[in-house]
Design an enzyme around this catalytic site. Structure first.
Site, PDB file in Angstrom:
ATOM      1  CG  ASP A 165      -8.590  10.953  -3.206  1.00  0.00           C
ATOM      2  OD1 ASP A 165      -8.660  10.984  -1.967  1.00  0.00           O
ATOM      3  OD2 ASP A 165      -8.521   9.895  -3.858  1.00  0.00           O
ATOM      4  CB  THR A 171      -4.460   7.507  -2.280  1.00  0.00           C
ATOM      5  OG1 THR A 171      -4.391   7.482  -0.852  1.00  0.00           O
ATOM      6  CG2 THR A 171      -3.635   6.372  -2.849  1.00  0.00           C
ATOM      7  CG  ASP A 221      -7.072   8.282  -7.715  1.00  0.00           C
ATOM      8  OD1 ASP A 221      -7.912   8.548  -6.835  1.00  0.00           O
ATOM      9  OD2 ASP A 221      -6.061   7.585  -7.498  1.00  0.00           O
TER      10      ASP A 221
END
Length: 828
Positions: free
Chosen positions: A298, A300, A537
């Site tokens: 990912d 961010t 996350d």
């Protein structure tokens, strides 16, 4: 906000729906219960055989034999069951929804209720700060702005108006309204995601699959051999005790200790990796990381810190834009990522604020009214219609095309102009541009170097993000990746697997991808034989983490993601995967060498048993003598695994095992059978001639428990234990030398592989020789392992045989005779 309260359900309707199973009940646990886990691990097919043998030996008073036969299998079963129970408890406790009460409309009024008590058809009040607990539309009379980043990865809040769907798991950040509970419990988005996250998807690693294949192959051969030998025992009228002992020895041929060794190596590797920033939650992930050739991540929170960095300020209109931006950022009472970054990067003094309009995604701007006038910061296209003079056409486009976040600072033309209309709603007055500001996601400092090292190691990286593809591509470029042509998530909709595979194969950056698309991308890579790690996350990454070979979560990420991950990066740095990869390769190298030792022992014992049985001599091993493998196999493999060096996994492991194990076993078994046969005949003849000294007769009577001249099978029993002692001595010493063939400290032993330069294996062999000498010369130990005391005839046979064995095996390995005889060197 004044929101009209719609009519809700009555208490009677709620009770009826709850009885019908229409409540927002949390999803249940994993499918396998504790009893099933214990039964499948403890009472596996192999363990059941061991337990039956152990029970029979205990019933006959053979405590030592029973302990040796059953102990290792039971330890393996306990370790496996404990690991699965630990994983089950973690997954069963996983919940996406919080337990804070919500407000529902019932019996004409609002009342608090637990999320689990909401039923289908309920009217739920949603306000800023509330988590949405069910799926359903916003009802007329209100609107809300929700943060969906937990589910989708989209960083900007989304406005939901009447008729728009709210999904469970999102959070209301602004506005107020009511929602109809349409999908509840397992049917809701949060319920489906939780159930998917709880799905048990543990992959066996390549090494585990190979070891499993080897163990199953050995088991099949042992079953065939056992049938023939036990049939012979029945024909010859062996006692029940003898049959049980033979069965225990034959079952001990299965190299079950390899599983124990792997578990031990994984556990130690996990401890070492934890000290370098990666917490291993699924122990075989220690090895899996070393096989990874694609890392999907990912953006961010993984590649970026989650903060913004100021890139550029361009003054417009001749004013000091930098100072004004710094003052604006310090004046905003409601801070966000943008104002925090501006305040940290630019000078300025906070203004005295008379009125403030906080940022909202529906407005796409925020503003303050000060003694200096009204100031506004927002998206250029949102402010453009109110500008007195238009912006230069290229000023925004060039920066946005580079993936930067572009904002415009403007001030009201009229110093006394407000930022609200007559009804108090936010409204923009005529504006003049003050400056353009370009901001970028802040790249983690270690990312660029980590990307470079992964690329040098042949590991590809793919970025899967919910953000705009242009922004993601720009960030990928900063990280050192070639983004190529980014693929937007909407373009992937409707593609079949074949078409998706083509896109995934040529694309590095994916933007605006939904959680389901991340999962499909990972599955596509797996279909093409890639070994995949997924790093994420947020909850939106959970499905992809489950689909990957290795799921990796950030410690700062959501609890759901951490719970489903195989590895958690405790410092939020995916650079920790590099030492983890090296540790995994070290473990593979160590276990591979240990497998050579294990299988050489198994094959040697099996061939000796077959050869001695064909010669019609006494059975060559007792269960307690098999316990000597602790010295010849157990301790050596433990240290060889600890001392191994990180090397690339051997893709031809099974073939190389055959090239070493077959000649080593044939040569060792041949000499071992000769030693056994010679000693067996010598001892048997000594007792039949009547010239055996009285002290020797007394010793063998104590060894066998039989009486010379009274028990008819005394000579056979004495010959068997004497020959077993010689065989165990020869095979034990040969096993120690075999370690030096696998890890040559010098050119003398470099017949199979080049010298390692590591002297530790030689020191280990010396210590093992001392321990083995203690077994032979200390009466308590020799009695425990079913051996006779030290006898000169044993050593006069064993030591010359050992020298000849060394020369023969060195020549066979050095000249690759097996390859030449079987033509393996001619195979493609």
């Amino acid at each position: 906000m004044d929101v009209a309260v719609p009519a809700g359900l009555t208490s009677a309707e709620v009770a009826t729906l709850r009885r019908a199973g229409e409540a927002n009940t949390p999803v249940g646990g994993t499918s396998r219960g504790y009893a099933t886990i214990l039964r499948t691990n403890v009472f596996s097919f192999y363990n059941t055989i061991l337990f039956v043998i152990g029970a029979a030996l205990l019933a006959m008073g053979r405590w030592n034999d029973a302990f040796v036969s059953v102990g290792l299998g039971l330890v393996n079963a306990v370790l496996s069951a404990a690991q699965e129970i630990r994983a089950k408890r973690k997954l069963d406790g996983l919940q996406l929804l919080e337990k804070a009460p919500v407000v529902v409309v019932r019996d004409g009024g609002e009342t608090p209720a637990a999320p689990a008590d909401v039923v289908r058809g309920d009217v739920v009040r949603v306000r800023a700060g509330d988590q949405v607990v069910v799926d359903g539309p916003v009802l007329p009379g209100g609107w809300v702005e929700v943060d969906e980043s937990l589910l989708t990865g989209e960083s900007e809040p989304v406005v939901k108006r009447p008729g728009d769907d709210l999904r469970s798991g999102t959070v209301c950040v602004a506005g107020e309204g009511h929602q109809e509970a349409r999908d509840v419990g397992a049917a809701s988005y949060a319920g489906r995601l939780t159930a998917e996250a709880r799905r048990v998807t543990t992959d066996k690693t390549p090494l585990q699959r190979r070891i499993d294949f080897v163990v199953r192959l050995v088991m099949a051969l042992v079953v065939l051999m056992s049938g023939a030998i036990l049939a012979q025992a029945a024909l010859e009228g062996f006692s029940l005790l003898r049959v049980v002992q033979i069965t225990a020895v034959l079952s001990g041929l299965v190299p079950y200790g390899l599983f124990f060794l792997i578990a031990l190596a994984y556990t130690r590797g996990a401890a070492l990796i934890a000290s370098r920033g990666a917490l291993v939650q699924q122990v075989n992930a220690v090895e899996s990381i070393s096989h990874v050739d694609v890392v999907c991540t990912d953006k961010t929170g993984t590649l970026t810190t989650g903060r913004l960095a100021l890139k550029d300020v361009e003054p417009l209109g001749g004013q000091d834009a930098a100072a004004a931006l710094g003052a604006f950022a310090r004046s905003a009472t409601t801070q966000n990522l943008t104002t925090a970054a501006l305040a940290a990067s630019l000078p300025g003094t906070a203004w005295e604020v008379r009125d403030e309009v906080p940022f909202a995604s529906s407005l796409r701007w925020s503003g303050v009214v000060t003694s200096e006038g009204a100031w506004v910061l927002g998206a250029p296209d949102a402010l453009a219609p109110h500008l007195a003079r238009p912006l230069p056409a290229s000023a925004v486009a060039e920066r946005a095309g580079s993936g930067l976040r572009v904002l415009l600072l403007a001030r009201a033309v009229d110093p006394d102009a407000p930022l609200r209309d007559a009804d108090g709603r936010a409204a923009l007055p005529p504006l003049e541009a003050v400056g353009l500001v370009a901001m970028a996601d802040e790249l983690r400092p270690e990312v660029a170097e980590t990307v470079r090292r992964f690329a040098a190691g042949g590991v590809a990286l793919k970025v899967l993000s919910g953000d705009d593809p242009r922004t993601v591509a720009a960030l990928a470029t900063q990280a050192g990746l070639d983004p190529g042509r980014p693929a937007p998530g909407p373009d992937l909709e409707g593609l079949d697997d074949a078409a998706l595979d083509r896109v995934v194969g040529r694309t590095t950056v994916f933007g605006r991808v939904a959680p389901e698309q991340k999962e499909r991308i990972v599955s596509s890579l797996r279909r093409h034989g890639r070994y995949v790690t997924m790093i994420g996350d947020g909850v939106n990454d959970a499905r992809a983490l489950k689909a990957a070979h290795v799921g990796v979560a950030m410690r700062s990420g959501s609890a759901v993601t951490r719970d489903v991950a195989d590895v958690v990066l405790v410092d939020d740095s995916f650079a920790a995967l590099l030492p983890a990869r090296a540790e995994g390769r070290r473990i593979i190298s160590g276990i591979a060498v240990s497998t050579y030792v294990f299988l050489a022992r198994v094959a040697t014992q099996g061939l000796v048993i077959l050869a001695v049985t064909m010669l019609g001599l006494g059975f060559p091993y007792s269960p307690t003598q098999v316990g000597l493998t602790l010295l010849t196999v157990g301790v050596p493999t433990l240290f060889l695994t600890l001392w191994a060096r990180p090397t690339a996994p051997d893709e031809r492991l099974l073939g190389n095992l055959a090239r070493f194990v077959v000649p080593a076993a044939l040569v060792t078994a041949g000499f071992g059978t000769a030693v056994y046969a010679w000693l067996y005949k010598a001892v048997a003849q000594g007792f039949t001639t009547g010239r055996t000294p009285a002290e020797v007769i007394a010793q063998f009577e104590s060894y066998t428990g039989l009486t010379y001249g009274t028990d008819a099978d005394f000579a056979e029993a004495a010959a068997t234990i004497g020959a077993q002692t010689g065989l165990s001595t020869f095979v034990g010493l040969a096993s120690f030398v075999l370690i030096l063939f696998l890890a040559p400290p010098s050119r003398l032993f470099a017949a199979w592989t080049r010298p390692t330069g590591d002297r530790r294996p030689a020191v280990l062999v010396a210590m093992l020789l001392v321990a083995f000498a203690a077994v032979l010369f200390v009466p308590a130990l020799s009695d425990y392992f079913g051996l006779t005391g030290p006898a000169a005839p044993v050593f006069t046979v064993v030591l010359p045989a050992l020298v000849l064995w060394f020369a023969a095996l060195w020549a066979v390995l050095r000249l690759r005779l097996l390859d030449r005889i079987l033509g393996l060197d001619q195979l493609p």
